[in-house]
Design a protein around this motif. Structure first.
Motif, PDB file in Angstrom:
ATOM      1  N   GLN A   1       0.824  -1.200   0.000  1.00 34.54           N
ATOM      2  CA  GLN A   1       0.000   0.000   0.000  1.00 34.54           C
ATOM      3  C   GLN A   1       0.862   1.256   0.000  1.00 34.54           C
ATOM      4  OE1 GLN A   1      -2.741  -0.345   3.290  1.00 34.54           O
ATOM      5  NE2 GLN A   1      -4.113  -1.722   2.182  1.00 34.54           N
TER       6      GLN A   1
ATOM      7  N   GLY B   1     -13.561  -9.433  -8.292  1.00 34.51           N
ATOM      8  CA  GLY B   1     -12.838  -8.412  -7.544  1.00 34.51           C
ATOM      9  C   GLY B   1     -11.392  -8.765  -7.334  1.00 34.51           C
TER      10      GLY B   1
ATOM     11  N   TRP C   1      -4.548  -7.991   2.264  1.00 28.88           N
ATOM     12  CA  TRP C   1      -4.837  -6.705   1.623  1.00 28.88           C
ATOM     13  C   TRP C   1      -6.174  -6.150   2.117  1.00 28.88           C
ATOM     14  CZ3 TRP C   1      -2.617  -3.101  -1.455  1.00 28.88           C
ATOM     15  CH2 TRP C   1      -3.450  -2.242  -2.187  1.00 28.88           C
ATOM     16  N   GLN C   2      -7.194  -6.990   2.152  1.00 23.32           N
ATOM     17  CA  GLN C   2      -8.516  -6.539   2.570  1.00 23.32           C
ATOM     18  C   GLN C   2      -8.574  -6.240   4.056  1.00 23.32           C
ATOM     19  OE1 GLN C   2     -10.723  -9.891   0.411  1.00 23.32           O
ATOM     20  NE2 GLN C   2     -12.069  -8.159   0.019  1.00 23.32           N
TER      21      GLN C   2
ATOM     22  N   GLY D   1      -7.921  -2.827   4.844  1.00 15.42           N
ATOM     23  CA  GLY D   1      -8.811  -1.864   4.216  1.00 15.42           C
ATOM     24  C   GLY D   1      -8.560  -1.657   2.745  1.00 15.42           C
ATOM     25  N   GLY D   2      -7.716  -2.490   2.158  1.00 11.55           N
ATOM     26  CA  GLY D   2      -7.441  -2.360   0.728  1.00 11.55           C
ATOM     27  C   GLY D   2      -8.679  -2.677  -0.096  1.00 11.55           C
ATOM     28  N   GLU D   3      -8.952  -1.843  -1.078  1.00 13.64           N
ATOM     29  CA  GLU D   3     -10.125  -2.039  -1.912  1.00 13.64           C
ATOM     30  C   GLU D   3      -9.843  -3.025  -3.032  1.00 13.64           C
ATOM     31  OE1 GLU D   3     -11.355   1.757  -3.325  1.00 13.64           O
ATOM     32  OE2 GLU D   3     -11.998   2.477  -1.345  1.00 13.64           O
ATOM     33  N   LEU D   4     -10.911  -3.588  -3.580  1.00 16.36           N
ATOM     34  CA  LEU D   4     -10.820  -4.452  -4.741  1.00 16.36           C
ATOM     35  C   LEU D   4     -11.470  -3.761  -5.926  1.00 16.36           C
ATOM     36  CD1 LEU D   4     -11.693  -7.975  -3.259  1.00 16.36           C
ATOM     37  CD2 LEU D   4      -9.454  -6.871  -3.467  1.00 16.36           C
ATOM     38  N   ASP D   5     -11.102  -4.181  -7.111  1.00 15.02           N
ATOM     39  CA  ASP D   5     -11.587  -3.588  -8.349  1.00 15.02           C
ATOM     40  C   ASP D   5     -12.016  -4.726  -9.269  1.00 15.02           C
ATOM     41  OD1 ASP D   5     -12.107  -1.952 -10.481  1.00 15.02           O
ATOM     42  OD2 ASP D   5     -10.038  -1.310 -10.796  1.00 15.02           O
TER      43      ASP D   5
END
Length: 280
Positions: free
Chosen positions: A12, A41, A125-126, A129-133
């Motif tokens: 990050q 995602g 990652w999640q 708080g990491g977002e997914l795309d």
């Protein structure tokens, strides 16, 4: 440069500049799972690599379930993803690095040094708080430059010769029951190559699904090898995939030099005349 593991927080902080992310999610019992999961995602900007189609070569019935891909063909694929010699590559999955380690090993085999596995995978990652795309990232195609190989392999003939005149120790990454010849569901024959030792790849991880510390892995592997130099160690598994996880653990532990038997058990047991050992 990260060349073994990278944490979710480090990724990050690094951002996406000069970084290519490789989503390597897969399931042996559901080959379509990984792509479906990716499309639902993935880490922003990540590209998907399929174990069977991208990270393995053509099977002929006697070269194992996941033979190595053609190096030149893989290089073209990696170039299409924009990987240059100064690109930091990060591979991840959702299985403790089981499949990402294969991508890591292959890039090193082609001479790319700046490649690491995301420790803890997409879950780590999640959790931060990491977002997914779910969008398809743009590709900036370039020419992948193959460098000096950081990894080496032994062949089926090398393994056979080692039975008569031992030159190296084989360490098998499969679970203890499959190593012993029990509960075999993937290959037609259960057991292991005579003389091999067993180190289940999941033992490289702690209770949180992260790699153990380099010091702990160093001690555990040294105890297993019992004085055997790492340069005289050959890593095997069912099809040359989870053996790469053991290789990653060794590198993280500061114990470089082990080689890979890419064909592994699935290649060895394809000929019924080859000897088979069972038990622990």
């Amino acid at each position: 440069m990260f060349n073994t593991l990278i944490s979710a927080s480090q990724l990050q902080q690094a951002g996406n500049q000069h970084t290519v992310l490789l989503d390597c999610r897969f399931r042996l019992n559901d080959p379509d799972y990984g792509l479906a999961a990716y499309e639902a995602g993935h880490l922003p900007g990540a590209h998907y690599l399929h174990l069977d189609y991208h990270l393995s070569g053509t099977k002929n019935g006697s070269n194992g379930r996941h033979p190595l891909p053609d190096g030149q063909r893989l290089a073209v694929k990696l170039g299409a993803l924009g990987i240059t010699p100064d690109t930091q590559v990060v591979a991840y999955d959702d299985a403790g690095g089981m499949y990402a380690a294969r991508a890591w090993w292959l890039l090193r085999w082609l001479g790319h040094e700046a490649v690491a596995v995301l420790d803890g995978g997409i879950q780590a990652w999640q959790q931060l708080g990491g977002e997914l795309d779910n969008s398809t990232p743009e590709r900036a195609a370039t020419r992948f430059v193959m460098g000096v190989a950081q990894e080496s392999v032994v062949t089926l003939d090398d393994i056979a010769a080692n039975l008569c005149s031992p030159q190296f120790l084989i360490v098998d990454a499969r679970a203890a029951d499959r190593f012993a010849g029990e509960n075999e569901t993937l290959d037609p024959v259960g057991g292991h190559i005579p003389g091999a030792k067993n180190r289940f790849f999941m033992h490289n991880l702690d209770a949180d699904g992260l790699f153990k510390s380099s010091a702990q892995l160093h001690d555990e592997w040294q105890a297993l090898l019992d004085g055997q130099p790492v340069s005289e160690v050959v890593l095997s598994c069912g099809s040359g995939v989870t053996a790469c996880h053991n290789k990653l653990a060794l590198e993280h532990a500061g114990l470089p030099g082990a080689r890979l038997y890419a064909g592994s058990w699935s290649e060895w047991c394809s000929d019924p005349t080859r000897p088979v050992a069972t038990g622990s």
